[in-house]
Write a protein that holds these residues in place. Sequence first.
Motif, short mmCIF file in Angstrom:
data_model
loop_
_atom_site.label_atom_id
_atom_site.label_comp_id
_atom_site.label_asym_id
_atom_site.label_seq_id
_atom_site.Cartn_x
_atom_site.Cartn_y
_atom_site.Cartn_z
N ARG A 1 -45.75 26.72 -67.78
CA ARG A 1 -45.03 25.47 -67.92
C ARG A 1 -45.53 24.73 -69.14
N THR B 1 -31.63 27.73 -66.94
CA THR B 1 -31.07 28.09 -68.24
C THR B 1 -31.02 29.59 -68.47
N ALA C 1 -35.80 30.73 -66.19
CA ALA C 1 -36.26 29.55 -66.93
C ALA C 1 -35.40 28.36 -66.52
N TYR C 2 -36.01 27.18 -66.55
CA TYR C 2 -35.25 25.98 -66.23
C TYR C 2 -35.80 24.80 -67.03
N ALA C 3 -34.95 23.80 -67.18
CA ALA C 3 -35.31 22.62 -67.97
C ALA C 3 -35.04 21.37 -67.15
N LYS D 1 -34.75 17.07 -67.72
CA LYS D 1 -34.72 15.95 -68.66
C LYS D 1 -35.55 14.76 -68.17
N ASN E 1 -39.66 22.16 -70.23
CA ASN E 1 -39.10 23.49 -70.02
C ASN E 1 -40.12 24.34 -69.27
N TYR E 2 -39.63 25.10 -68.30
CA TYR E 2 -40.50 25.87 -67.42
C TYR E 2 -39.93 27.27 -67.21
N ASN E 3 -40.80 28.22 -66.90
CA ASN E 3 -40.32 29.54 -66.52
C ASN E 3 -41.24 30.15 -65.48
#
Length: 268
Positions: A42, A142, A161-163, A165, A198-200
Amino acid sequence: MKKVVILFLCCLVSGSLGLPNVQQVLRTKTQLKSLEHTKASRVAKVDADLCPLCIQFTGQAINQLLNIILNVGVVGTCGQLCNLLAEKTGSQLIGAACTIFCDIEGIQEFIKLIQEADLDPIYLCELLKTCPIFDGGDATITKISITPQSGPQGEREIMFAYASKNGTGTGEIIVGVDTVDGIPVESGFLQQPLAAGNYNKTLTLKAEPDPDCDPTQQPCEMWEPGNYTVIIDICNGECGSKHPHSKVYDRKTATFTITNDLDKCSTL
């Protein structure tokens, strides 16, 4: 004082039950062992808190506590309630953890919160004020990749992966597989609040029969040849919960294929 007592609980429970880190499995379904969390990265570091410990305790105890309250009726003290819990679970440690949480809230309030949470460990820990609440969060998946995408039975690496805001609240990530024979394969992982970024994550799916699965006790997924769909949910609170502070941030799917080795031989 409350924090000191819960820190004592942290040492007591984590030392004896081997409580996991942030990515704690929350729910159990057939072939839960098929999905293993292997690594995560992360952008922003988020400090661990007492939330995973509370959810581990409530996940093990909430069903039994509800049964005790429904079947026994009026319970006069925390000691009486938690002694019954220790007997039902066969664990003095769970009984001790129950006593600590119950003494903090008081018996009447503790019972009220258990009934209000109704089998939702995350919501109960939010009511106990050990898990933070943030309803303004978001997350968008994403990318999902499955490797190998096609091939015989065996391990698959699932990366997604995800983001976010605005950051996320206390919740969970559910990774499920829609199988050929309809037997559910699903794992849930606690997701502590994250900052915007942003994370994965990467999971290993063991797409092969589990030698420890007893078909006389439960359905056993055989991973027959065919097309499979991986479904990923990222949620605030427990996915699918009707309680406050719960919503699905995002859901995405991806597919993979298990081939028949005999088909490969026939083409040689």
